[in-house]
Each structure stands twice: as structure tokens, then as C-alpha cells.
Scaffold this active site. Sequence first.
Site, PDB file in Angstrom:
ATOM      1  N   GLY A  15       1.028  -1.429  -0.238  1.00 14.57           N
ATOM      2  CA  GLY A  15      -0.400   0.040  -0.280  1.00 14.57           C
ATOM      3  C   GLY A  15       0.999   1.027   0.149  1.00 14.57           C
ATOM      4  N   ASP A  34      -6.689   2.216   6.038  1.00 20.41           N
ATOM      5  CA  ASP A  34      -6.208   1.204   7.003  1.00 20.41           C
ATOM      6  C   ASP A  34      -6.706   1.062   8.087  1.00 20.41           C
ATOM      7  OD1 ASP A  34      -2.985  -0.689   6.183  1.00 20.41           O
ATOM      8  OD2 ASP A  34      -4.293  -0.790   8.322  1.00 20.41           O
ATOM      9  N   ARG A  83       2.206 -13.193   3.559  1.00 13.55           N
ATOM     10  CA  ARG A  83       2.279 -14.756   3.982  1.00 13.55           C
ATOM     11  C   ARG A  83       3.542 -14.430   5.339  1.00 13.55           C
ATOM     12  NH1 ARG A  83       4.478 -18.237  -0.580  1.00 13.55           N
ATOM     13  NH2 ARG A  83       4.377 -16.424  -1.765  1.00 13.55           N
ATOM     14  N   ARG A  89       0.190 -19.310   0.461  1.00  7.28           N
ATOM     15  CA  ARG A  89      -0.817 -18.201   0.398  1.00  7.28           C
ATOM     16  C   ARG A  89      -2.453 -18.819   0.700  1.00  7.28           C
ATOM     17  NH1 ARG A  89       1.874 -18.803  -4.929  1.00  7.28           N
ATOM     18  NH2 ARG A  89       3.121 -16.438  -5.234  1.00  7.28           N
ATOM     19  N   ILE A 119      -5.454  -7.434  -4.892  1.00  5.66           N
ATOM     20  CA  ILE A 119      -3.448  -8.231  -4.607  1.00  5.66           C
ATOM     21  C   ILE A 119      -3.316  -9.532  -3.418  1.00  5.66           C
ATOM     22  CG2 ILE A 119      -1.357  -7.335  -4.623  1.00  5.66           C
ATOM     23  CD1 ILE A 119      -1.404  -5.110  -5.302  1.00  5.66           C
ATOM     24  N   THR A 120      -4.297  -8.660  -3.164  1.00 15.74           N
ATOM     25  CA  THR A 120      -4.416  -9.835  -1.142  1.00 15.74           C
ATOM     26  C   THR A 120      -4.853 -10.757  -1.959  1.00 15.74           C
ATOM     27  OG1 THR A 120      -5.587  -8.121  -0.076  1.00 15.74           O
ATOM     28  CG2 THR A 120      -5.887 -10.489   0.437  1.00 15.74           C
ATOM     29  N   ASN A 121      -3.942 -11.989  -1.090  1.00 15.43           N
ATOM     30  CA  ASN A 121      -3.890 -13.956  -1.623  1.00 15.43           C
ATOM     31  C   ASN A 121      -4.534 -14.097  -0.284  1.00 15.43           C
ATOM     32  OD1 ASN A 121      -1.639 -14.004  -3.431  1.00 15.43           O
ATOM     33  ND2 ASN A 121       0.072 -14.316  -1.903  1.00 15.43           N
ATOM     34  N   ARG A 152       8.444 -11.936 -13.648  1.00 16.01           N
ATOM     35  CA  ARG A 152       9.513 -12.568 -12.887  1.00 16.01           C
ATOM     36  C   ARG A 152      10.036 -13.085 -13.509  1.00 16.01           C
ATOM     37  NH1 ARG A 152       6.201 -13.540  -6.860  1.00 16.01           N
ATOM     38  NH2 ARG A 152       7.599 -11.422  -6.150  1.00 16.01           N
ATOM     39  N   HIS A 176      -2.294 -17.853  -9.499  1.00 18.28           N
ATOM     40  CA  HIS A 176      -1.375 -16.985  -8.488  1.00 18.28           C
ATOM     41  C   HIS A 176      -0.816 -18.288  -7.845  1.00 18.28           C
ATOM     42  CE1 HIS A 176       1.399 -14.209  -7.195  1.00 18.28           C
ATOM     43  NE2 HIS A 176       1.089 -14.130  -6.050  1.00 18.28           N
TER      44      HIS A 176
HETATM   45  O1  TXD Z   1       0.911 -11.198  -6.613  1.00 14.35           O
HETATM   46  C1  TXD Z   1       0.172 -11.076  -5.586  1.00 14.35           C
HETATM   47  N1  TXD Z   1      -1.285 -10.491  -5.918  1.00 14.35           N
HETATM   48  C2  TXD Z   1       0.677 -10.302  -4.003  1.00 14.35           C
HETATM   49  C3  TXD Z   1      -0.238 -10.567  -3.226  1.00 14.35           C
HETATM   50  C4  TXD Z   1       2.170 -11.017  -4.036  1.00 14.35           C
HETATM   51  C5  TXD Z   1       2.912  -9.987  -3.023  1.00 14.35           C
HETATM   52  C6  TXD Z   1       2.137 -10.003  -1.617  1.00 14.35           C
HETATM   53  N2  TXD Z   1       0.821 -10.489  -2.123  1.00 14.35           N
HETATM   54  C7  TXD Z   1       0.167 -10.015  -1.001  1.00 14.35           C
HETATM   55  O2  TXD Z   1      -0.190  -9.061  -1.149  1.00 14.35           O
HETATM   56  C8  TXD Z   1      -0.191 -10.292   0.430  1.00 14.35           C
HETATM   57  O3  TXD Z   1       0.025 -11.429   0.073  1.00 14.35           O
HETATM   58  C9  TXD Z   1      -0.857  -9.528   1.716  1.00 14.35           C
HETATM   59  O4  TXD Z   1      -1.746 -10.211   1.597  1.00 14.35           O
HETATM   60  C10 TXD Z   1      -0.823  -8.524   0.542  1.00 14.35           C
HETATM   61  C11 TXD Z   1      -0.868  -7.139   1.461  1.00 14.35           C
HETATM   62  O5  TXD Z   1       0.608  -7.099   1.149  1.00 14.35           O
HETATM   63  P1  TXD Z   1       1.626  -6.742   2.051  1.00 14.35           P
HETATM   64  O6  TXD Z   1       3.570  -6.629   2.189  1.00 14.35           O
HETATM   65  O7  TXD Z   1       0.971  -5.196   2.239  1.00 14.35           O
HETATM   66  O8  TXD Z   1       1.228  -6.579   3.277  1.00 14.35           O
HETATM   67  P2  TXD Z   1       0.886  -5.677   5.201  1.00 14.35           P
HETATM   68  O9  TXD Z   1       2.426  -4.545   4.906  1.00 14.35           O
HETATM   69  O10 TXD Z   1       1.220  -6.698   5.952  1.00 14.35           O
HETATM   70  O11 TXD Z   1      -0.043  -4.746   4.628  1.00 14.35           O
HETATM   71  C12 TXD Z   1      -1.638  -5.028   5.001  1.00 14.35           C
HETATM   72  C13 TXD Z   1      -1.636  -4.108   5.317  1.00 14.35           C
HETATM   73  C14 TXD Z   1      -1.697  -4.024   7.222  1.00 14.35           C
HETATM   74  O12 TXD Z   1      -1.587  -2.381   7.137  1.00 14.35           O
HETATM   75  C15 TXD Z   1      -3.269  -3.961   7.860  1.00 14.35           C
HETATM   76  O13 TXD Z   1      -3.152  -3.400   8.584  1.00 14.35           O
HETATM   77  C16 TXD Z   1      -4.150  -4.091   6.735  1.00 14.35           C
HETATM   78  O14 TXD Z   1      -3.125  -4.620   5.257  1.00 14.35           O
HETATM   79  N3  TXD Z   1      -5.345  -4.674   7.036  1.00 14.35           N
HETATM   80  C17 TXD Z   1      -6.664  -4.318   6.494  1.00 14.35           C
HETATM   81  N4  TXD Z   1      -6.410  -3.186   5.942  1.00 14.35           N
HETATM   82  C18 TXD Z   1      -8.069  -2.239   6.010  1.00 14.35           C
HETATM   83  N5  TXD Z   1      -9.122  -3.118   6.049  1.00 14.35           N
HETATM   84  C19 TXD Z   1      -8.815  -5.007   7.048  1.00 14.35           C
HETATM   85  N6  TXD Z   1      -9.565  -4.939   7.535  1.00 14.35           N
HETATM   86  C20 TXD Z   1      -7.730  -4.456   7.183  1.00 14.35           C
HETATM   87  N7  TXD Z   1      -6.717  -5.890   7.519  1.00 14.35           N
HETATM   88  C21 TXD Z   1      -5.463  -5.819   7.451  1.00 14.35           C
END
Ligand code: TXD
Length: 319
Positions: A15, A34, A83, A89, A119-121, A152, A176
Site C-alpha cells: 500500500g 487501513d 505470508r 498462500r 492484490i490480497t492473497n 519475474r 497465482h
Molecule cells: O501477486 C500478488 N497478488 C501478491 C500478493 C504479491 C505479493 C503479496 N501479495 C499479498 O498482498 C500478500 O500476501 C498480502 O495478502 C497482500 C498485502 O501485502 P503487504 O506486504 O502489503 O502486507 P502488509 O504490509 O501486512 O499490509 C497489509 C495491511 C496492513 O497494514 C494491515 O493493517 C491492513 O492490511 N489490514 C486491513 N486494512 C483494511 N481493512 C482491513 N480489514 C484490514 N486488515 C488488515
Amino acid sequence: MARKKIALIGAGMIGGTLAHLAAKAEMGDVVLFDIAEGMPQGKALDLSQCGPIEGFDAKITGTNDYADIAGADVVIVTAGVPRKPGMSRDDLLGINLKVMKAVGEGIKNNCPDAFVICITNPLDAMVWALREFSGLPHNKVVGMAGVLDSARFATFLAWEFDTSVKDVNAFVLGGHGDTMVPVLSYSTINGIPVKDMAKIKGVEESRLDEIVDRTRKGGGEIVGLLGNGSAYYAPATSAIAMAKAYLGDQKRVLPCAAYLEGKYDVDGLYVGVPAVIGADGIEGVIEIDLSDEEKNNLQVSVDAVKELLEACKGLDSSL
Ligand code: TXD
């Protein structure tokens, strides 16, 4: 013309990087949402202060209130839990499904006309669930994975052949996950099929297999090295390419998790395929000819996605 509005749901590693890239490219004003209090506001302030140095005009704000994403043109969703080493995942499914429900409702109530990139997994299941919970049309909700997985693949091919990454056009289909399908037959070095290039450069076929395998496990390799969290620079820049294609009506052909209704013999699932992104969102899916082996590999990937959807339906009776 009013500036576009980009809402980023989840202000974590991806983000924050998305916010920086979007602001730097002056794609529009950026809202970082967030559930963590203070964090999106803090990141927004920090990023705003890049403006005078980098010379961008973009208002960047942080919020914990969905009302602030009202009227967004693009929403990019990274909310959830990433992860940890040793975690697949799919382990993320239960936690992130609940997050998609909250996010889907937030989008439905505040910006139902947006183009939404998930993007979320686990990606292929989460984009499907997000679409269900938001009720938006299928062409306006898409998953980001293929652009990243293909990047990649392209990186590894460029390293192997010692060529510029600019000349590599590599292509990954399917879900994915570890079952994704890097498609060598459609990957080229500036038009030269990869298999021909391998012959020219004396690269063994087994080496290409290793590159395919490394691509499949590309996310896990980074998770293992980081020790905490997953990749974020390349995932963010991949989603930005998709958002730009929509905002600029670029009609780019990008591999992404698009909703299929019959193409590739798939009905009612989101799967990674080449899709055209323009002002109407996903404007079309391109069905390419595949070899029997590629078809079989794609089927394995599709089956893995189906299994995840069944698991989602078991976890939430509204699905
Ligand atoms: O190719 C792809 N699609 C991906 C997917 C490649 C890399 C990473 N991928 C996935 O992206 C990873 O497995 C995660 O599911 C997401 C986000 O990865 P990121 O590294 O940004 O994770 P963070 O740093 O933990 O950020 C997630 C944020 C964190 O600040 C939480 O407080 C917030 O999500 N969060 C929320 N925000 C809003 N609403 C709710 N309910 C919530 N829950 C957690």
C-alpha cells in the site's frame, strides 16, 4: 478536469509503495485506508513530504474511515495478512476472506463505479470473493498476479540470456500459486521464441525448466529471504501498470486474474489470462491456443482455484 482519486485499501508494505508510485506519476490524489490507527495518516504525511523534492502534485491522505474513499476512480486492495515463512498462500484464506467482506462493503457503499484491483492473497479466491461482496460488475474487478509473475519470468530469462529485460516478453497463465503456468511457447526475446533463443545461446532445455520452476516459486523465494513479510516493490509497480491502463484507456494486453465465462473452458472463476484493460475495465479476454501439456497444466491450476472457492463458500454462507 478534476484530478483522479486513487484509494488504496491496506496501507502496509505494498500500500505504501503504491501510494508513492501513484503520487510520483501524478496519477491523481491518493487516499490510504487501513484499520491500523495512525499508520496510514503517518505514511501519508511522510509521502506528502516527498512532493517538494520529487516535484509531484498529489494530495495524499491517510484514513480509517471508508467515507474518505467516496468517489474513488481506482481502488487497489492489499488489505489483509501477508505470508510468513513456511505459510502457503492458502493458509491466509480464512483471515483474508473476512477482510474482503469488510472491504467489499466499503467499496459498494462509497465508490461503486471504481475499477478495483485486488492484490490480497490467495489472489484468485480473494478477487472472486471481493467481487461477490462488493456486487460490482465483473469487468470492474480484477486481480493482479500475472503482471508480476510474468515480470519475474522475464527477469530470469533476461539474466539467463544476458539480454536487456526490455526485450523480453514473458508470459504466465493460470492461478497465482505454485500451479501457475509460465508459457514458454508465447514468451519471446523481441519476437524470437525463447526455445529458439535457448538453441542459439546453447542453453539446455533443463535450464529452461529450472527457470519455469523458479518463476512458480518466485514469491516464496522472496518470502524466505525477507524473513518477515512478502514482496512489495514489484507487486506495487505491477498494479500501477494496470491502473494506468484503465485511467488512460490504454487497451493494454496484460495477464491478470479476470472473470471467465466459458473461455479456456472455465466458467464462473477468476483465473490468470491475457486481458485487455481500457476505460471499461476488463474489455476482453484473449483466448490463445495452448499445447496439450499447457492445457493440462492450466487445468491443474484451475482446479486449485476451484478448491479455494469451495473452501471460501464453506467459510462464509453468504457466498
Ligand atoms: O501477486 C500478488 N497478488 C501478491 C500478493 C504479491 C505479493 C503479496 N501479495 C499479498 O498482498 C500478500 O500476501 C498480502 O495478502 C497482500 C498485502 O501485502 P503487504 O506486504 O502489503 O502486507 P502488509 O504490509 O501486512 O499490509 C497489509 C495491511 C496492513 O497494514 C494491515 O493493517 C491492513 O492490511 N489490514 C486491513 N486494512 C483494511 N481493512 C482491513 N480489514 C484490514 N486488515 C488488515
